[in-house]
Motif scaffolding. Structure first.
Motif, PDB file in Angstrom:
ATOM      1  N   THR A  55      -5.981  -1.879   5.557  1.00 30.06           N
ATOM      2  CA  THR A  55      -4.793  -2.713   5.687  1.00 30.06           C
ATOM      3  C   THR A  55      -4.274  -2.711   7.120  1.00 30.06           C
ATOM      4  O   THR A  55      -3.837  -3.751   7.632  1.00 30.06           O
ATOM      5  CB  THR A  55      -3.693  -2.222   4.721  1.00 30.06           C
ATOM      6  OG1 THR A  55      -4.198  -2.266   3.377  1.00 30.06           O
ATOM      7  CG2 THR A  55      -2.450  -3.094   4.810  1.00 30.06           C
TER       8      THR A  55
ATOM      9  N   ARG B  13     -10.859  -4.710   1.473  1.00 33.07           N
ATOM     10  CA  ARG B  13      -9.634  -4.041   1.031  1.00 33.07           C
ATOM     11  C   ARG B  13      -9.319  -4.380  -0.419  1.00 33.07           C
ATOM     12  O   ARG B  13      -9.009  -3.507  -1.241  1.00 33.07           O
ATOM     13  CB  ARG B  13      -8.482  -4.452   1.943  1.00 33.07           C
ATOM     14  CG  ARG B  13      -7.210  -3.568   1.883  1.00 33.07           C
ATOM     15  CD  ARG B  13      -6.310  -3.858   0.721  1.00 33.07           C
ATOM     16  NE  ARG B  13      -5.895  -5.243   0.601  1.00 33.07           N
ATOM     17  CZ  ARG B  13      -4.821  -5.768   1.184  1.00 33.07           C
ATOM     18  NH1 ARG B  13      -4.063  -5.013   1.953  1.00 33.07           N
ATOM     19  NH2 ARG B  13      -4.496  -7.038   0.986  1.00 33.07           N
TER      20      ARG B  13
ATOM     21  N   GLN C 196       0.825  -1.215   0.000  1.00 37.59           N
ATOM     22  CA  GLN C 196       0.000   0.000   0.000  1.00 37.59           C
ATOM     23  C   GLN C 196       0.853   1.257   0.000  1.00 37.59           C
ATOM     24  O   GLN C 196       0.384   2.321  -0.432  1.00 37.59           O
ATOM     25  CB  GLN C 196      -0.944   0.004   1.207  1.00 37.59           C
ATOM     26  CG  GLN C 196      -1.752  -1.267   1.405  1.00 37.59           C
ATOM     27  CD  GLN C 196      -2.446  -1.766   0.163  1.00 37.59           C
ATOM     28  OE1 GLN C 196      -3.175  -1.025  -0.493  1.00 37.59           O
ATOM     29  NE2 GLN C 196      -2.236  -3.043  -0.183  1.00 37.59           N
TER      30      GLN C 196
ATOM     31  N   LEU D  89      -7.726   2.381   1.786  1.00 36.59           N
ATOM     32  CA  LEU D  89      -6.913   1.172   1.671  1.00 36.59           C
ATOM     33  C   LEU D  89      -5.904   1.072   2.802  1.00 36.59           C
ATOM     34  O   LEU D  89      -5.666  -0.007   3.352  1.00 36.59           O
ATOM     35  CB  LEU D  89      -6.195   1.152   0.323  1.00 36.59           C
ATOM     36  CG  LEU D  89      -7.068   0.833  -0.891  1.00 36.59           C
ATOM     37  CD1 LEU D  89      -6.343   1.189  -2.186  1.00 36.59           C
ATOM     38  CD2 LEU D  89      -7.457  -0.641  -0.893  1.00 36.59           C
ATOM     39  N   CYS D  90      -5.313   2.212   3.157  1.00 36.74           N
ATOM     40  CA  CYS D  90      -4.357   2.222   4.274  1.00 36.74           C
ATOM     41  C   CYS D  90      -5.042   1.817   5.571  1.00 36.74           C
ATOM     42  O   CYS D  90      -4.527   0.990   6.333  1.00 36.74           O
ATOM     43  CB  CYS D  90      -3.727   3.609   4.407  1.00 36.74           C
ATOM     44  SG  CYS D  90      -2.589   4.052   3.079  1.00 36.74           S
TER      45      CYS D  90
END
Length: 404
Positions: free
Chosen positions: A351, A376, A319, A347-348
């Motif tokens: 994750t 995700r 990522q 997404l961060c």
């Protein structure tokens, strides 16, 4: 600007500390593999990438050696492992500060300040994996190199190429810059020249047989559990049809199930086809006189995300690869950067909830972490679609439109 700089530094301190206190050893690679590799090279043992084949490009050893230097003042107090972790965190922070200075400078433009805040937020939302992996060293190189493609294309291409010899992914931005058509020849010649010099030095050091080990060593990998293509198998693992096993050869968790090996084997050629297809579309758009500021960041994002989505490895640190394209998008085309930037931040955050917070549950194929990683991976596909769509719909230069 002082607030922005203070927030960026505080983000590094917070994320570095999280690496010590959160579960699943998020800084494990640093002390379990980076430290032994660099210590062996310093003490007359095997030099990875030179005397033995290695999973990383050879320049990845350089920051690992530098971390040994930064660790020296802390060795007597913290011991070897603790000192090296501190040395690594300091090295990443210093590299990021140089990159941040190139990005925001004195903060005279709103788009660069916005990009600085985005980088800061992404660090915090991704957590310790954003610092405690070799990928972290390539992030500022990719950001600065990408920014300098506009005014200093040779320097920008050189930085990106050096980054690719640390971890391959910055080559995606080089390819995007070449396909974009603006100063493509200069970018290509610079990248090739830097690569030739690096290869010559490596051969002179004795790396002839291990020169391309970072490519050949990846061929035996199976389907890693975090990979996008592994998502259906994780759901099968919940009902006992598939299993999650640890590979001692490559130190990662992989899927064992009927069809998993076939999927893993197909992903590498699929990656080539998808990336090539995106680049061909970009070349065709460039020949129609598309605005490079509109296409370059979208194209860089599309190629980078394609490398992730079609990868049989889905490591959480991937990522960090998204930071540079998102920042370039904000700097070059801020009005249209809101959605991709928001997706990158999402997404961060997803994750981080997976690794390290619920990773133990994922290894047991528990429902909640499997649902998180499914979400995700779905967002990754959405980001890929949006980036490709942005490339396809990038507008033609008004000047060229008037002259036709």
């Amino acid at each position: 600007m002082r607030v922005l700089w203070a927030a960026f530094l505080a983000a590094h301190l917070l994320v570095a500390w999280w690496g010590w206190v959160l579960p699943s050893q998020p800084m494990g690679d640093v002390v379990l593999v980076y430290q032994p590799w660099s210590a062996a090279a310093l003490n007359g043992g095997a030099v990875v990438g030179i005397t033995t084949t290695w999973v990383y490009p050879q320049l990845a050893l350089v920051p690992m050696l530098l971390a040994q230097l930064f660790a020296v003042p802390f060795t007597s107090v913290m011991g070897g492992d603790g000192a090296y972790l501190i040395g690594w965190a300091i090295l990443v922070t210093v590299c990021d500060l140089f990159g941040f200075a190139a990005l925001v400078g004195r903060g005279r433009t709103r788009r660069r300040r916005t990009a600085g805040w985005m980088w800061t937020a992404a660090l915090v939302l991704l957590g310790p994996i954003a610092m405690y992996r070799i990928d972290a060293i390539t992030v500022p190189l990719a950001i600065v190199g990408g920014l300098w493609l506009a005014q200093r294309p040779r320097v920008g291409a050189a930085l990106l190429t050096i980054g690719a010899w640390i971890k391959i992914w910055p080559a995606a931005i080089v390819l995007a810059a070449i396909a974009d058509g603006r100063r493509a020849w200069s970018t290509a010649v610079t990248a090739a020249s830097v690569t030739a010099v690096i290869m010559l030095v490596l051969v002179l050091l004795g790396a002839d047989r291990a020169l391309f080990g970072f490519l050949t060593e990846q061929t035996g990998r199976g389907l890693q559990i975090e990979a996008v293509a592994a998502t259906p198998f994780l759901w099968l693992a919940m009902v006992g049809i598939a299993s999650i096993d640890y590979s001692f050869d490559i130190l990662t968790y992989q899927i064992t199930a009927p069809g998993a090996e076939v999927v893993a084997a197909l992903l590498t050629p699929l990656m080539g086809v998808v990336v090539l297809g995106i680049l061909v579309v970009a070349v065709l758009r460039a020949r129609h006189g598309v605005l490079w500021q509109r296409m370059l960041p979208a194209l860089a994002m599309a190629v980078v995300v394609a490398l992730i989505v079609t990868n049989k490895v889905g490591s959480p640190q991937f990522q960090t690869w998204l930071f540079a394209p998102a920042i370039l998008w904000i700097v070059f085309d801020r009005p249209r950067a809101q959605l991709p930037s928001a997706l990158v931040l999402l997404l961060c955050a997803l994750t981080f909830t997976i690794y390290p917070l619920t990773y133990d549950g994922l290894l047991q194929a528990e429902a909640f972490p499997v649902l998180l990683i499914t979400a995700r991976n779905a967002v990754l596909v959405i980001l890929l679609f949006h980036a490709v769509r942005s490339v396809v719909h990038a507008p033609v230069s008004p000047h060229l439109t008037r002259t036709r």
